[in-house]
Design an enzyme around this catalytic site. Structure first.
Site, PDB file in Angstrom:
ATOM      1  CG  ASP A  43      -2.015 -20.142  -1.982  1.00 38.00           C
ATOM      2  OD1 ASP A  43      -1.486 -20.176  -0.845  1.00 38.00           O
ATOM      3  OD2 ASP A  43      -1.507 -20.723  -2.970  1.00 38.00           O
ATOM      4  CG  ASP A  49      -8.019  -4.836   1.471  1.00 31.80           C
ATOM      5  OD1 ASP A  49      -8.958  -4.389   2.146  1.00 31.80           O
ATOM      6  OD2 ASP A  49      -7.952  -4.742   0.233  1.00 31.80           O
ATOM      7  CG  ASP A  59     -13.631  -7.000   2.037  1.00 33.73           C
ATOM      8  OD1 ASP A  59     -13.431  -6.306   3.053  1.00 33.73           O
ATOM      9  OD2 ASP A  59     -14.122  -6.538   0.982  1.00 33.73           O
ATOM     10  CE1 TYR A  74      -3.457  -2.673   0.648  1.00 29.67           C
ATOM     11  CE2 TYR A  74      -4.626  -0.653   1.186  1.00 29.67           C
ATOM     12  CZ  TYR A  74      -4.648  -1.993   0.860  1.00 29.67           C
ATOM     13  OH  TYR A  74      -5.849  -2.632   0.743  1.00 29.67           O
ATOM     14  CE  LYS A 122       1.835 -17.533  -3.197  1.00 32.29           C
ATOM     15  NZ  LYS A 122       1.021 -18.757  -3.314  1.00 32.29           N
TER      16      LYS A 122
HETATM   17  C1  IPM Z   1     -10.337  -1.358   4.009  1.00 32.08           C
HETATM   18  C2  IPM Z   1     -10.605  -0.715   2.687  1.00 32.08           C
HETATM   19  C3  IPM Z   1      -9.429   0.179   2.334  1.00 32.08           C
HETATM   20  C4  IPM Z   1      -8.184  -0.684   2.271  1.00 32.08           C
HETATM   21  C5  IPM Z   1      -9.578   0.971   1.033  1.00 32.08           C
HETATM   22  C6  IPM Z   1     -10.894   1.701   0.964  1.00 32.08           C
HETATM   23  C7  IPM Z   1      -8.432   1.912   0.832  1.00 32.08           C
HETATM   24  O1  IPM Z   1     -10.831  -1.669   1.708  1.00 32.08           O
HETATM   25  O2  IPM Z   1     -10.258  -0.628   5.029  1.00 32.08           O
HETATM   26  O3  IPM Z   1     -10.234  -2.577   4.083  1.00 32.08           O
HETATM   27  O4  IPM Z   1      -7.896  -1.287   1.235  1.00 32.08           O
HETATM   28  O5  IPM Z   1      -7.485  -0.756   3.279  1.00 32.08           O
HETATM   29 MN    MN Z   2     -10.822  -3.689   2.432  1.00 33.70          MN
END
Ligand code: IPM
Ligand code: MN
Length: 366
Positions: free
Chosen positions: A228, A252, A256, A144, A195
Site C-alpha cells: 500500500d 500486476d 499498471d 493467480y 504485505k
Molecule cells: C498483465 C495482464 C494480465 C495479468 C491479465 C490480462 C491476465 O493484466 O499482463 O499484466 O493480470 O497478468
Molecule cells: Mn496487468
C-alpha cells in the site's frame, strides 16, 4: 549470418497492426546488424477461439516450442467478453502460456524520457529528469495459480469463491536472482514489495529475499516496503525506486500504476522470462507490450507501436544476445518520440501521426 527463430503471436485488437510495424523495424535492424529472421505466425487469444475453438491451441504451442522466443501482441476484446470467465482470452491464453513455458520472471521497464514529462499525470517538478525504473514481477505463482481456486454454493444458497495465495522458497529464490541480475545492470538498488504485516506468503517472501540477497548479493542495497505504501510512493516520487521487486498480483497492480505515471501504456514493453534456456543458452522468453488490445482504437491505424517495437528490442537483448541491435532500436524509438513536439503523440492512440508513420519515424533513426 545468424538466423533468429521465433514465434509471432499477434493476437487481437491492435495486436496485428502494431506487430506489423514492429516486424518492419526488426527486419531493418537485421540488415544493419547482420541477422535474418525465421518466424512463424500463430493464432492466440480471441482469434484462436474463432479459428480453433480454443484460446491457446496445441498447434500454437508447438510453434512456440520450436522457437527460441515468442513475440506476443495482445489478446482479448468485446467479442469474447460474454464467454465464461475461464474461457476468455486473457485467462485462457495468457495464463496458460506463462505456465506452459514457466515464464516466471516478468520484467517491465518504466521509462519516461525527460523530454516527455508533460505526458505524465505527475507534476513536472516531481520528475524533472523523467522516470527510469523497472518492475520485476513474479509471474507463475501467488494468487493467480494457487489451489484451491473455485466457486461453490453454500448450504444456505449463497455462493462462495476461493483464491489461494501460495509461495514456496524455491519460487522466491529464483525470482530474487532475476532482481539481483537486473539491479547489477542498473543502480544496485532493489525495493522488495510485500504485505508482510498481514500475509503469510509475504512473511516468507521477505525472509527468503533477505537471506538470498545477504548470501548472493551483499553489495546490493535491499529495502522492503508494504504494497500500500509502495503504491503511494510510486505516485509521490517514482525515482526513489530503481528496481521494484514483487510477487504476482502486487506486480500486476504496481506495473499498471507505473504505466500511467510513465505517460502512456503505448510506450511500455515487457519481457516474461522462463526457467528454460533456448538453443543459444539464453532465456526462452515471451515479449509483449504492457498495454492490451485497445479495442476502441483497433483497426484505425492510430495505435502507438512503440511498446511492441520496444518488446522486439527486449527480445533481441534477452533471448538472442543481440545487444547492439537492441540498443539501436531503443535509441531510435527515443529519438522518434522526442524529436519535435511529440508529447501528445505518445498517447496510446496516436492521433494524428498514426501507427505506420511512427514506425517510419523509428526506422529513419535506425
Ligand atoms: C498483465 C495482464 C494480465 C495479468 C491479465 C490480462 C491476465 O493484466 O499482463 O499484466 O493480470 O497478468
Ligand atoms: Mn496487468
Amino acid at each position: 549470418m545468424k538466423t533468429l527463430k521465433f514465434a509471432v503471436l499477434p493476437g487481437d485488437g491492435i495486436g496485428p497492426e502494431v506487430m506489423e510495424v514492429a516486424l518492419d523495424v526488426l527486419k531493418s535492424a537485421g540488415e544493419k546488424f547482420s541477422f535474418t529472421l525465421d518466424y512463424e505466425n500463430a493464432d492466440i487469444g480471441g482469434i484462436a477461439i474463432d479459428n480453433h475453438g480454443t484460446a491457446f491451441p496445441d498447434s500454437t504451442k508447438q510453434i512456440c516450442e520450436a522457437s527460441e522466443a515468442i513475440l506476443f501482441g495482445s489478446v482479448g476484446g468485446p467479442k469474447w467478453e460474454s464467454l465464461p470467465p475461464k474461457e476468455q482470452p486473457e485467462r485462457a491464453a495468457l495464463l496458460p502460456i506463462r505456465k506452459a513455458f514457466s515464464l516466471y520472471a516478468n520484467v517491465r521497464p518504466g521509462l519516461l524520457y525527460p523530454e516527455l514529462t508533460d505526458a505524465s499525470p505527475l507534476k513536472k517538478e516531481r520528475i524533472p529528469n523523467g522516470i527510469d525504473i523497472v518492475c520485476i514481477r513474479e509471474l507463475t505463482g501467488g494468487i493467480y495459480f494457487g489451489q484451491p481456486k473455485s466457486t461453490c454454493t453454500l448450504e444456505n444458497g449463497e455462493e462462495q469463491a476461493i483464491d489461494t495465495m501460495v509461495y514456496k522458497t524455491s519460487e522466491i529464490e529464483r525470482i530474487s536472482e532475476v532482481a539481483i541480475d537486473t539491479a547489477r545492470a542498473r543502480g544496485n538498488r532493489v525495493c522488495s514489495v510485500d504485505k508482510a504485516n498481514v500475509l503469510e506468503t509475504s512473511v516468507l517472501w521477505r525472509k527468503v529475499v533477505t537471506a538470498y540477497f545477504a548470501k548472493h548479493a551483499p553489495e546490493i542495497e535491499l529495502s522492503h516496503m508494504y504494497v500500500d505504501n509502495a503504491a503511494m510512493q510510486l505516485a509521490r516520487d517514482p525515482n526513489q525506486f530503481d528496481v521494484l521487486f514483487t510477487e504476482n498480483m502486487f506486480g500486476d497492480i504496481l506495473s499498471d500504476e507505473m504505466g500511467v505515471i510513465c505517460g502512456s501504456l503505448g510506450m511500455l514493453a515487457s519481457a516474461s522470462l522462463g526457467a528454460q534456456k533456448n538453443s543459444l543458452g539464453l532465456p526462452f522468453g515471451l515479449y509483449e507490450p504492457s498495454g492490451g488490445t485497445a479495442p476502441d482504437i483497433a483497426g484505425q491505424g492510430i495505435a502507438n507501436p512503440c511498446a511492441q517495437i520496444l518488446s522486439v528490442a527486449m527480445m533481441l537483448r534477452y533471448s538472442f544476445g543481440q545487444l547492439e541491435a537492441a540498443t539501436a532500436i531503443e535509441t531510435a524509438v527515443e529519438k522518434a518520440v522526442t524529436s519535435g513536439n511529440r508529447t501528445g503523440d505518445i498517447a496510446f492512440g496516436l492521433d494524428p501521426i498514426g501507427t505506420k508513420a511512427m514506425g517510419e519515424a523509428v526506422l529513419s533513426y535506425l
